[in-house]
Enzyme design. Structure first.
Site, PDB file in Angstrom:
ATOM      1  N   CYS A   1       0.805  -1.225   0.000  1.00  0.00           N
ATOM      2  CA  CYS A   1       0.000   0.000   0.000  1.00  0.00           C
ATOM      3  C   CYS A   1       0.838   1.275   0.000  1.00  0.00           C
ATOM      4  O   CYS A   1       0.305   2.363  -0.232  1.00  0.00           O
ATOM      5  CB  CYS A   1      -0.937  -0.006   1.194  1.00  0.00           C
ATOM      6  SG  CYS A   1      -1.937  -1.511   1.289  1.00  0.00           S
TER       7      CYS A   1
ATOM      8  N   HIS B   1      -2.928   6.638   2.590  1.00  0.00           N
ATOM      9  CA  HIS B   1      -3.460   5.425   1.961  1.00  0.00           C
ATOM     10  C   HIS B   1      -4.868   5.182   2.479  1.00  0.00           C
ATOM     11  O   HIS B   1      -5.122   5.211   3.692  1.00  0.00           O
ATOM     12  CB  HIS B   1      -2.554   4.243   2.278  1.00  0.00           C
ATOM     13  CG  HIS B   1      -3.205   2.919   2.072  1.00  0.00           C
ATOM     14  ND1 HIS B   1      -3.847   2.573   0.902  1.00  0.00           N
ATOM     15  CD2 HIS B   1      -3.334   1.843   2.907  1.00  0.00           C
ATOM     16  CE1 HIS B   1      -4.331   1.355   1.011  1.00  0.00           C
ATOM     17  NE2 HIS B   1      -4.033   0.892   2.215  1.00  0.00           N
TER      18      HIS B   1
ATOM     19  N   ASN C   1     -10.382  -0.378  -0.271  1.00  0.00           N
ATOM     20  CA  ASN C   1      -8.927  -0.365  -0.130  1.00  0.00           C
ATOM     21  C   ASN C   1      -8.334  -0.902  -1.434  1.00  0.00           C
ATOM     22  O   ASN C   1      -8.465  -2.085  -1.737  1.00  0.00           O
ATOM     23  CB  ASN C   1      -8.523  -1.240   1.054  1.00  0.00           C
ATOM     24  CG  ASN C   1      -7.018  -1.284   1.274  1.00  0.00           C
ATOM     25  OD1 ASN C   1      -6.232  -1.025   0.371  1.00  0.00           O
ATOM     26  ND2 ASN C   1      -6.608  -1.645   2.479  1.00  0.00           N
TER      27      ASN C   1
END
Length: 327
Positions: free
Chosen positions: A116, A252, A282
């Protein structure tokens, strides 16, 4: 002696697949509810790649969107960096597939896996290559098809992840520095908390579950809220800036509740935070460029603004950069 070059972002584009997976859809798949998902994650929808659609396909569509939006050319790019944890092949690289499908005659091509944090790491790498004088025009892409490694019988993880891609063009500009300051770091001992097996099914003597992505959400949450606020302050200090001098915080988009907890302990408020989590989920390395593009489309992020990008995740690794937005 050669003077140091500078780089700045000159264009951005994104792509998400057509299929929408709603919380109502997930209610039919596992024991969960829209209320439970929204309360714990802030997510309402995520996009899912088609069975025959892979990460290079998403990456290419993001670049094509960028070209259409800004009228830039990528045929003379001299490097392609793709941040992804979900390549369709171990090799050839996703970047080489992008090069082939876009027909760029002569360019370097490299994949980068920092989960990420990948997009910000790739941005930092591109800035270093340009600042050092080795390259002048680099495609930086964050792209993921996390749905292909998600266990849709696991109610704790399947509600979280989506697919998408974002691309920016970083170019040499002697008069304007777009990347003001950067930091990065790793807590490798935490790797056991977020993994997907490949050639080995053990880590430091611990047997792993093979196949799909495995995440210990509780441990990642604790690590993030304990470490990210201090990392953000360190980045501000390195850039010689205060939080008030930064217009937007772009973390993120792991989980909206996690971001809220980070902001409670950090220097930014939610009204100055850009995310892509509510309707994208996500998307790992794609989440930050998706958030930037949404903010541009909404008229929130404008030329002259300063944005603090901060990726973090599997590894456990993090990377942050302060960027002056110039497009």
């Amino acid at each position: 002696m050669m003077s140091q070059s500078k780089s700045r972002i000159t264009a951005i584009g994104t792509y998400v697949p057509e299929r929408i997976l709603t919380n109502a859809d997930l209610e039919k798949m596992v024991e969960t509810s829209d209320e439970w998902i929204v309360q714990r994650t802030g997510m309402r929808e995520r996009r899912i790649a088609a069975p025959d659609q892979y990460v290079s396909d998403l990456a290419i569509k993001a670049v094509e969107d960028m070209v259409e939006r800004y009228g830039v050319t990528v045929q003379d790019a001299d490097m392609i960096l793709v941040a992804t944890s979900t390549p369709e092949y171990s090799f050839p690289s996703t970047a080489s597939r992008v090069q082939s499908k876009l027909g760029i005659a002569s360019t370097g091509a490299l994949d980068l896996n920092a989960a990420c944090a990948g997009f910000v790491y790739a941005l930092q790498m591109a800035d270093g290559l340009i600042s050092g004088g080795a390259y002048r025009k680099i495609l930086v892409i964050g792209a993921e098809t996390l749905s292909k490694i998600t266990d849709y019988t696991d109610r704790t993880t399947c509600v979280l992840f989506g697919d998408g891609a974002g691309a920016v063009l970083l170019e040499r500009d002697e008069s304007s520095a777009g990347i003001i300051a950067s930091v990065s770091g790793t807590f490798g001992e935490g790797g056991i908390h977020l993994y997907k097996t490949a050639l080995s099914e053990q880590m430091d003597g611990t047997e792993l579950k093979s196949g799909c992505l495995v995440q210990n959400g509780r441990e990642i949450y604790k690590w993030a809220i304990r470490n990210i606020p201090d990392g953000v302050r360190a980045l501000l200090s390195k850039g010689g800036m205060t939080a008030d001098e930064v217009d937007w915080f772009v973390p993120h988009s792991a989980n909206l509740r996690m971001i809220e907890a980070i902001n409670e302990r950090g220097p930014f408020t939610m009204d100055r935070t850009l995310t892509s989590v509510e309707y994208r989920g996500n998307t790992s390395a794609a989440s930050i460029p998706l958030a930037l593009q949404l903010a541009v489309d909404e008229g929130r992020l404008n030329a002259g603004d300063h944005a603090l990008l901060y990726g973090f995740g599997g590894g456990m690794t993090y990377a942050g950069s302060i960027v002056k937005w110039t497009i």
